[in-house]
Scaffold this active site. Sequence first.
Site, PDB file in Angstrom:
ATOM      1  N   GLU A  45     -36.150  19.568  16.951  1.00 51.62           N
ATOM      2  CA  GLU A  45     -37.552  19.270  16.836  1.00 51.62           C
ATOM      3  C   GLU A  45     -38.613  20.269  17.671  1.00 51.62           C
ATOM      4  O   GLU A  45     -39.572  20.659  17.063  1.00 51.62           O
ATOM      5  CB  GLU A  45     -37.738  17.974  17.077  1.00 51.62           C
ATOM      6  CG  GLU A  45     -38.950  17.264  16.702  1.00 51.62           C
ATOM      7  CD  GLU A  45     -39.525  16.003  17.444  1.00 51.62           C
ATOM      8  OE1 GLU A  45     -40.522  15.716  17.811  1.00 51.62           O
ATOM      9  OE2 GLU A  45     -38.431  15.258  17.878  1.00 51.62           O
ATOM     10  N   ASP A  49     -41.302  22.744  15.948  1.00 50.25           N
ATOM     11  CA  ASP A  49     -42.851  22.481  16.016  1.00 50.25           C
ATOM     12  C   ASP A  49     -43.425  23.931  16.380  1.00 50.25           C
ATOM     13  O   ASP A  49     -44.415  24.077  15.989  1.00 50.25           O
ATOM     14  CB  ASP A  49     -42.997  21.506  17.286  1.00 50.25           C
ATOM     15  CG  ASP A  49     -44.573  21.115  17.612  1.00 50.25           C
ATOM     16  OD1 ASP A  49     -45.395  20.876  16.658  1.00 50.25           O
ATOM     17  OD2 ASP A  49     -44.959  21.716  18.619  1.00 50.25           O
ATOM     18  N   ASP A 118     -40.662  14.444  12.397  1.00 46.73           N
ATOM     19  CA  ASP A 118     -39.910  15.007  13.718  1.00 46.73           C
ATOM     20  C   ASP A 118     -38.543  15.726  12.878  1.00 46.73           C
ATOM     21  O   ASP A 118     -38.074  16.646  13.368  1.00 46.73           O
ATOM     22  CB  ASP A 118     -39.305  14.018  14.562  1.00 46.73           C
ATOM     23  CG  ASP A 118     -40.413  13.548  15.538  1.00 46.73           C
ATOM     24  OD1 ASP A 118     -41.511  13.840  15.339  1.00 46.73           O
ATOM     25  OD2 ASP A 118     -40.142  12.463  16.112  1.00 46.73           O
ATOM     26  N   GLU A 121     -39.437  19.086  11.338  1.00 44.03           N
ATOM     27  CA  GLU A 121     -39.475  20.239  12.349  1.00 44.03           C
ATOM     28  C   GLU A 121     -38.297  20.636  12.761  1.00 44.03           C
ATOM     29  O   GLU A 121     -37.968  21.739  12.847  1.00 44.03           O
ATOM     30  CB  GLU A 121     -40.454  19.448  13.352  1.00 44.03           C
ATOM     31  CG  GLU A 121     -41.868  19.338  13.363  1.00 44.03           C
ATOM     32  CD  GLU A 121     -42.447  18.860  14.442  1.00 44.03           C
ATOM     33  OE1 GLU A 121     -43.792  18.945  14.433  1.00 44.03           O
ATOM     34  OE2 GLU A 121     -42.113  18.106  15.299  1.00 44.03           O
TER      35      GLU A 121
END
Length: 225
Positions: A45, A49, A118, A121
């Site tokens: 995650e 991002d 989450d 990502e």
Amino acid sequence: MKLSAEMKAFEARLGYSFERPELLVRALTHGSISSSTRQDNQRLEFLGDRVLGLVMATALLEADKDATEGQLAPRFNALVRKETCAEVAREADLGAVLKLGRSEMMSGGRRKLALLGDAMEAVIAAVYRDGGFAAAEAVILRLWGARVHQVEADARDAKTALQEWAQARGQTPPRYELVKRSGPDHAPVFTILAELADGRRAEATAGAKRQAEQAAARKLLDSLD
């Protein structure tokens, strides 16, 4: 590792086939199921991002070569925020293949905005690590689709927009107050009051304080003249 039929169907929705399917499995594994082994999606995650941010920043620059940094920043934020990631995850039916612990599953984890965002990502990072930047970029642009071009030039988070509205009229910044917290510890619900100096106010409820503040700010903005 051989993927299940459900995972293969999710690959098809992504438009990407993994050479190392264990990366996809890890990306879809929530910490509630693997806290003892740390084979969950938190590290992916973190990486995803950053990959998403680079892809979106590049796409926005290419889509509008005359836009200033001040114009690009709010568009960028609208594209990479958790709510958008969760929306994309829902469209790809990511929740159907999300691996959760029993308690998280019983509390509706497959529908939770934060968990979906989450995991989306993490999936991006899994594609990046499996196939490189070009593969991740292709998946992101496919899933985000027309959002890149349709996001409004004045898109900004509701709290920022409400503060700008107040400042433009000589008011002090809006205040936010926690009115109520309810629900169990593993699935709390927050009710937030947003209030302007002139007394106008609005309340909203969400599963996270930040989301409730944003929702209250948006509700108040929508009620303004």
